[in-house]
Design a protein around this motif. Structure first.
Motif, PDB file in Angstrom:
ATOM      1  N   CYS A  80       1.198  -1.381  -0.419  1.00  0.00           N
ATOM      2  CA  CYS A  80      -0.714   0.320   0.032  1.00  0.00           C
ATOM      3  C   CYS A  80       0.915   1.173  -0.403  1.00  0.00           C
ATOM      4  O   CYS A  80       1.774   1.074   0.654  1.00  0.00           O
ATOM      5  N   VAL A  81       0.647   2.117  -1.367  1.00  0.00           N
ATOM      6  CA  VAL A  81       1.668   3.821  -0.696  1.00  0.00           C
ATOM      7  C   VAL A  81       0.671   4.346   0.048  1.00  0.00           C
ATOM      8  O   VAL A  81      -0.638   4.707  -0.143  1.00  0.00           O
ATOM      9  N   SER A  82       1.046   4.875   1.189  1.00  0.00           N
ATOM     10  CA  SER A  82       0.601   5.540   2.364  1.00  0.00           C
ATOM     11  C   SER A  82       2.102   5.445   3.145  1.00  0.00           C
ATOM     12  O   SER A  82       2.862   5.446   3.467  1.00  0.00           O
ATOM     13  N   GLY A 164      -5.867  -7.748  13.293  1.00  0.00           N
ATOM     14  CA  GLY A 164      -6.323  -7.260  14.704  1.00  0.00           C
ATOM     15  C   GLY A 164      -6.785  -7.286  14.718  1.00  0.00           C
ATOM     16  O   GLY A 164      -7.942  -7.255  15.714  1.00  0.00           O
ATOM     17  N   ALA A 165      -6.474  -6.189  14.738  1.00  0.00           N
ATOM     18  CA  ALA A 165      -7.010  -5.224  15.464  1.00  0.00           C
ATOM     19  C   ALA A 165      -6.920  -3.445  15.102  1.00  0.00           C
ATOM     20  O   ALA A 165      -5.316  -3.375  14.667  1.00  0.00           O
ATOM     21  N   SER A 182      -4.483   1.040   9.048  1.00  0.00           N
ATOM     22  CA  SER A 182      -4.786  -0.398   8.083  1.00  0.00           C
ATOM     23  C   SER A 182      -3.538  -0.169   7.440  1.00  0.00           C
ATOM     24  O   SER A 182      -3.423  -1.182   7.108  1.00  0.00           O
ATOM     25  N   ALA A 183      -2.960   0.256   5.906  1.00  0.00           N
ATOM     26  CA  ALA A 183      -1.833   0.566   5.111  1.00  0.00           C
ATOM     27  C   ALA A 183      -0.706  -0.327   6.343  1.00  0.00           C
ATOM     28  O   ALA A 183      -0.383  -1.208   5.265  1.00  0.00           O
ATOM     29  N   PHE A 184      -0.632   0.498   6.805  1.00  0.00           N
ATOM     30  CA  PHE A 184       0.912   0.117   7.662  1.00  0.00           C
ATOM     31  C   PHE A 184       0.643  -1.007   7.602  1.00  0.00           C
ATOM     32  O   PHE A 184       1.793  -2.032   7.836  1.00  0.00           O
ATOM     33  N   LEU A 185      -0.258  -1.399   8.396  1.00  0.00           N
ATOM     34  CA  LEU A 185      -0.064  -3.399   9.486  1.00  0.00           C
ATOM     35  C   LEU A 185      -0.334  -4.245   7.880  1.00  0.00           C
ATOM     36  O   LEU A 185       0.188  -5.102   8.307  1.00  0.00           O
ATOM     37  N   LYS A 213     -11.506  -1.890   1.368  1.00  0.00           N
ATOM     38  CA  LYS A 213     -11.442  -1.731   0.177  1.00  0.00           C
ATOM     39  C   LYS A 213     -10.524  -1.104  -0.302  1.00  0.00           C
ATOM     40  O   LYS A 213      -9.632  -1.638  -1.487  1.00  0.00           O
ATOM     41  N   LYS A 214     -10.038   0.634  -0.394  1.00  0.00           N
ATOM     42  CA  LYS A 214      -9.531   1.201  -0.779  1.00  0.00           C
ATOM     43  C   LYS A 214      -8.036   0.754  -1.139  1.00  0.00           C
ATOM     44  O   LYS A 214      -7.476   1.290  -1.786  1.00  0.00           O
ATOM     45  N   ILE A 215      -7.577  -0.125   0.635  1.00  0.00           N
ATOM     46  CA  ILE A 215      -6.232   0.097   0.703  1.00  0.00           C
ATOM     47  C   ILE A 215      -6.059  -2.165   0.008  1.00  0.00           C
ATOM     48  O   ILE A 215      -4.825  -2.414  -0.178  1.00  0.00           O
ATOM     49  N   GLY A 216      -6.756  -2.203  -1.031  1.00  0.00           N
ATOM     50  CA  GLY A 216      -6.443  -3.304  -1.239  1.00  0.00           C
ATOM     51  C   GLY A 216      -6.957  -5.244  -0.599  1.00  0.00           C
ATOM     52  O   GLY A 216      -6.599  -6.232  -1.858  1.00  0.00           O
ATOM     53  N   TYR A 217      -7.880  -4.588  -0.112  1.00  0.00           N
ATOM     54  CA  TYR A 217      -9.040  -6.310   0.157  1.00  0.00           C
ATOM     55  C   TYR A 217      -9.940  -6.237  -0.413  1.00  0.00           C
ATOM     56  O   TYR A 217     -10.666  -4.945  -1.024  1.00  0.00           O
ATOM     57  N   TYR A 218     -10.822  -7.184  -0.032  1.00  0.00           N
ATOM     58  CA  TYR A 218     -11.602  -8.129  -1.594  1.00  0.00           C
ATOM     59  C   TYR A 218     -12.379  -8.679  -0.552  1.00  0.00           C
ATOM     60  O   TYR A 218     -11.471  -9.901   0.019  1.00  0.00           O
ATOM     61  N   GLU A 219     -13.829  -8.606  -0.154  1.00  0.00           N
ATOM     62  CA  GLU A 219     -14.592  -9.541   0.162  1.00  0.00           C
ATOM     63  C   GLU A 219     -14.485 -11.132  -0.391  1.00  0.00           C
ATOM     64  O   GLU A 219     -14.875 -11.517  -1.324  1.00  0.00           O
TER      65      GLU A 219
END
Length: 230
Positions: A80-82, A164-165, A182-185, A213-219
């Motif tokens: 993630c670019v952040s 996890g959190a 979230s991106a860092f984790l 979803k914005k940082i690349g996760y999908y359902e």
């Protein structure tokens, strides 16, 4: 913005039938319904709403009075670019501030989306146990600071496989801090060798879902949980 799989304020008990029961108010039964579990491609599944309706109807017909759906998500394995400025590993002195942010924001999130929750005061013994757990997992715990003040807390699983959190103090919500943490984790999980970071997110927790979803996760799938108070 807040999301986590486990809650420090819930009583979590292991029953003889090997299913977890959450008892924030009284003894409860937790049931995982396979009706609602479905594979999702590219974040969409037209069958899930129908499946959820079937599940809701079934669990209510047998007397279950609380239903919640969790969404399992995986990451696309790209960094993630952040900005990671202000994010650091936890130190012992971060207790209890870091976990207080998590506990408070988790409770508020539950209220916002209508989930069962009851805050309880921790005993001195429970505080000692929590502190020892904090130290045990400190290598996987992180805080976000602004001008020397801790405003966020995040943690990854012990096996470095997923988030996890994540919690940001509500006073600082809406400024992009939840996205950055979230991106860092996620990046930290990838740096530690996991190719497919994952997490669970409560349905209705729209702020967290939007960020993930914005940082690349999908359902990938959904899981409906029903609880009956007895």
């Amino acid at each position: 913005m807040i999301d986590r799989i486990q809650n420090r304020d819930y009583d979590i008990k292991r029953g003889n039938n090997d299913t977890d029961s959450f008892s924030p108010i009284s003894s409860s039964i937790q049931m995982f319904s396979p009706i609602s579990v479905g594979s999702i491609q590219n974040g969409t599944n037209p069958f899930l709403p129908f499946s959820s309706m079937l599940t809701d109807k079934f669990v209510k017909s047998v007397g279950f009075n609380f239903v919640n759906t969790n969404t399992y998500m995986e990451h696309d394995d790209k960094f993630c670019v952040s900005s990671e400025n202000g994010i650091r590993s936890c130190v012992p002195e971060d207790y209890p501030t870091a976990l207080d942010i998590w506990s408070r924001e988790y409770a508020e999130m539950h209220k916002r989306i209508g989930l069962l929750f009851e805050k309880k005061e921790m005993t001195e013994e429970e505080c000692k146990e929590e502190y020892n757990d904090f130290l045990k997992n400190i290598e996987n715990s992180f805080v976000m600071e602004i001008d020397g003040k801790i405003i966020g807390y995040g943690a990854i699983f012990e096996d470095n496989s997923g988030i996890g959190a994540v919690a940001i103090d509500r006073e600082y919500a809406g400024r992009g801090y939840g996205t950055r943490l979230s991106a860092f984790l996620t990046n930290e999980i990838i740096r530690r060798g996991c190719k497919t970071p994952w997490l669970y997110c409560e349905s209705g927790n729209d702020d967290a879902m939007h960020i993930y979803k914005k940082i690349g996760y999908y359902e990938v799938s959904s899981e409906t949980v029903a609880i009956k108070t007895i």
